[in-house]
Design a protein around this motif. Structure first.
Motif, PDB file in Angstrom:
ATOM      1  N   HIS A   1       0.851  -1.184   0.000  1.00 20.46           N
ATOM      2  CA  HIS A   1       0.000   0.000   0.000  1.00 20.46           C
ATOM      3  C   HIS A   1       0.886   1.232   0.000  1.00 20.46           C
ATOM      4  O   HIS A   1       1.923   1.271   0.656  1.00 20.46           O
ATOM      5  N   PHE A   2       0.458   2.230  -0.736  1.00 23.10           N
ATOM      6  CA  PHE A   2       1.240   3.443  -0.881  1.00 23.10           C
ATOM      7  C   PHE A   2       0.334   4.644  -0.645  1.00 23.10           C
ATOM      8  O   PHE A   2      -0.749   4.730  -1.221  1.00 23.10           O
ATOM      9  N   THR A   3       0.763   5.549   0.192  1.00 23.05           N
ATOM     10  CA  THR A   3       0.019   6.778   0.442  1.00 23.05           C
ATOM     11  C   THR A   3       0.945   7.949   0.173  1.00 23.05           C
ATOM     12  O   THR A   3       2.012   8.050   0.761  1.00 23.05           O
ATOM     13  N   SER A   4       0.533   8.809  -0.723  1.00 23.48           N
ATOM     14  CA  SER A   4       1.327   9.995  -1.036  1.00 23.48           C
ATOM     15  C   SER A   4       0.783  11.149  -0.204  1.00 23.48           C
ATOM     16  O   SER A   4      -0.277  11.693  -0.490  1.00 23.48           O
ATOM     17  N   ARG A   5       1.504  11.526   0.822  1.00 22.25           N
ATOM     18  CA  ARG A   5       1.022  12.559   1.731  1.00 22.25           C
ATOM     19  C   ARG A   5       1.294  13.968   1.233  1.00 22.25           C
ATOM     20  O   ARG A   5       0.538  14.875   1.513  1.00 22.25           O
ATOM     21  N   SER A   6       2.361  14.159   0.528  1.00 26.60           N
ATOM     22  CA  SER A   6       2.658  15.498   0.021  1.00 26.60           C
ATOM     23  C   SER A   6       3.274  15.399  -1.372  1.00 26.60           C
ATOM     24  O   SER A   6       4.485  15.391  -1.531  1.00 26.60           O
ATOM     25  N   PRO A   7       2.429  15.280  -2.402  1.00 26.22           N
ATOM     26  CA  PRO A   7       2.940  15.192  -3.762  1.00 26.22           C
ATOM     27  C   PRO A   7       3.656  16.485  -4.157  1.00 26.22           C
ATOM     28  O   PRO A   7       3.340  17.566  -3.655  1.00 26.22           O
ATOM     29  N   ARG A   8       4.621  16.369  -5.031  1.00 20.08           N
ATOM     30  CA  ARG A   8       5.426  17.529  -5.438  1.00 20.08           C
ATOM     31  C   ARG A   8       4.668  18.475  -6.365  1.00 20.08           C
ATOM     32  O   ARG A   8       4.999  19.651  -6.446  1.00 20.08           O
ATOM     33  N   TRP A   9       3.693  17.981  -7.104  1.00 16.64           N
ATOM     34  CA  TRP A   9       3.052  18.770  -8.157  1.00 16.64           C
ATOM     35  C   TRP A   9       1.554  18.905  -7.910  1.00 16.64           C
ATOM     36  O   TRP A   9       0.930  18.068  -7.297  1.00 16.64           O
ATOM     37  N   THR A  10       1.005  19.962  -8.485  1.00 19.00           N
ATOM     38  CA  THR A  10      -0.439  20.146  -8.557  1.00 19.00           C
ATOM     39  C   THR A  10      -0.783  20.304 -10.025  1.00 19.00           C
ATOM     40  O   THR A  10      -0.096  21.010 -10.769  1.00 19.00           O
ATOM     41  N   TYR A  11      -1.844  19.638 -10.444  1.00 17.98           N
ATOM     42  CA  TYR A  11      -2.266  19.660 -11.841  1.00 17.98           C
ATOM     43  C   TYR A  11      -3.507  20.539 -11.965  1.00 17.98           C
ATOM     44  O   TYR A  11      -4.424  20.445 -11.149  1.00 17.98           O
ATOM     45  N   LEU A  12      -3.526  21.384 -12.999  1.00 19.91           N
ATOM     46  CA  LEU A  12      -4.631  22.301 -13.225  1.00 19.91           C
ATOM     47  C   LEU A  12      -5.257  22.027 -14.589  1.00 19.91           C
ATOM     48  O   LEU A  12      -4.541  21.833 -15.580  1.00 19.91           O
TER      49      LEU A  12
END
Length: 155
Positions: free
Chosen positions: A39-50
Motif C-alpha cells: 500500500h502506498f500513500t502519497s502525503r505530500s505530492p510535489r506537483w499540482t495539476y490544473l
C-alpha cells in the motif's frame, strides 16, 4: 617520531547470511512466488495539476502551446511580478478546439497560480475583440482526479 603499526590482517570471508531460526512454512493456499500487495500513500505530492480553459468574448483561433505559455506567463507576471514569471509551469496537454489546457505547477505555488489565473483579464490580438481570461476547471494532486471528475456522478 611516532611509528604507525601496520594494519592487522582480517579474514576476508564474511558470512553471507545469518539464520535466526527455522524458515516459516509457506501456507498451502499461497504459491511461494506470489508477491504481497504493498500500500502506498502519497502525503505530500510535489506537483499540482490544473485543468484550464481560455475564455474570450469573441471567437478566437484554436489554442496552441505557445499561446498557452504566453498567456499563463502574462497572468502570473501581472499578479506576482517577477516572482510569478519564475514559477515553473509545465504544459502537459492542450486541446486546441476546446481551448483547454492541462498544466503542472509546484504544489507550494498552486494557490498563487490559481489566484493569478482566475483574476487575470488579458487582451486579445486586436483591442476590438475584447478580453480573454483563464477559467480554472479543476485542480488537484493527481491528474486522473481532474480529468475524470470527482466521481460524484457514480453514486
Amino acid at each position: 617520531m611516532m611509528e604507525i603499526d601496520p594494519p592487522t590482517q582480517r579474514s576476508s570471508t564474511l558470512p553471507l547470511h545469518t539464520q535466526q531460526g527455522p524458515e516459516p512454512e509457506p501456507e498451502p493456499n499461497k504459491s511461494s512466488n506470489s508477491i504481497e500487495p504493498r500500500h502506498f500513500t502519497s502525503r505530500s505530492p510535489r506537483w499540482t495539476y490544473l485543468h484550464l480553459r481560455l475564455i474570450s468574448d469573441h471567437p478566437q483561433p484554436p489554442l496552441d502551446t505557445l499561446t498557452t505559455k504566453t498567456t499563463l506567463t502574462s497572468a502570473l507576471t501581472q499578479y506576482l511580478g517577477l516572482t510569478g514569471a519564475a514559477i515553473s509551469v509545465d504544459i502537459m496537454h492542450v486541446i486546441p478546439d476546446k481551448r483547454e489546457a492541462w498544466v503542472r505547477v509546484p504544489r507550494d505555488d498552486a494557490s498563487a497560480v490559481v489566484a493569478g489565473l482566475s483574476s487575470w483579464v488579458g487582451s486579445s490580438a486586436s483591442a476590438e475583440e475584447g478580453g480573454i481570461t483563464w477559467r480554472v476547471l479543476g485542480w488537484g494532486a493527481f491528474p486522473s482526479a481532474i480529468c475524470h471528475g470527482s466521481g460524484s456522478d457514480l453514486f
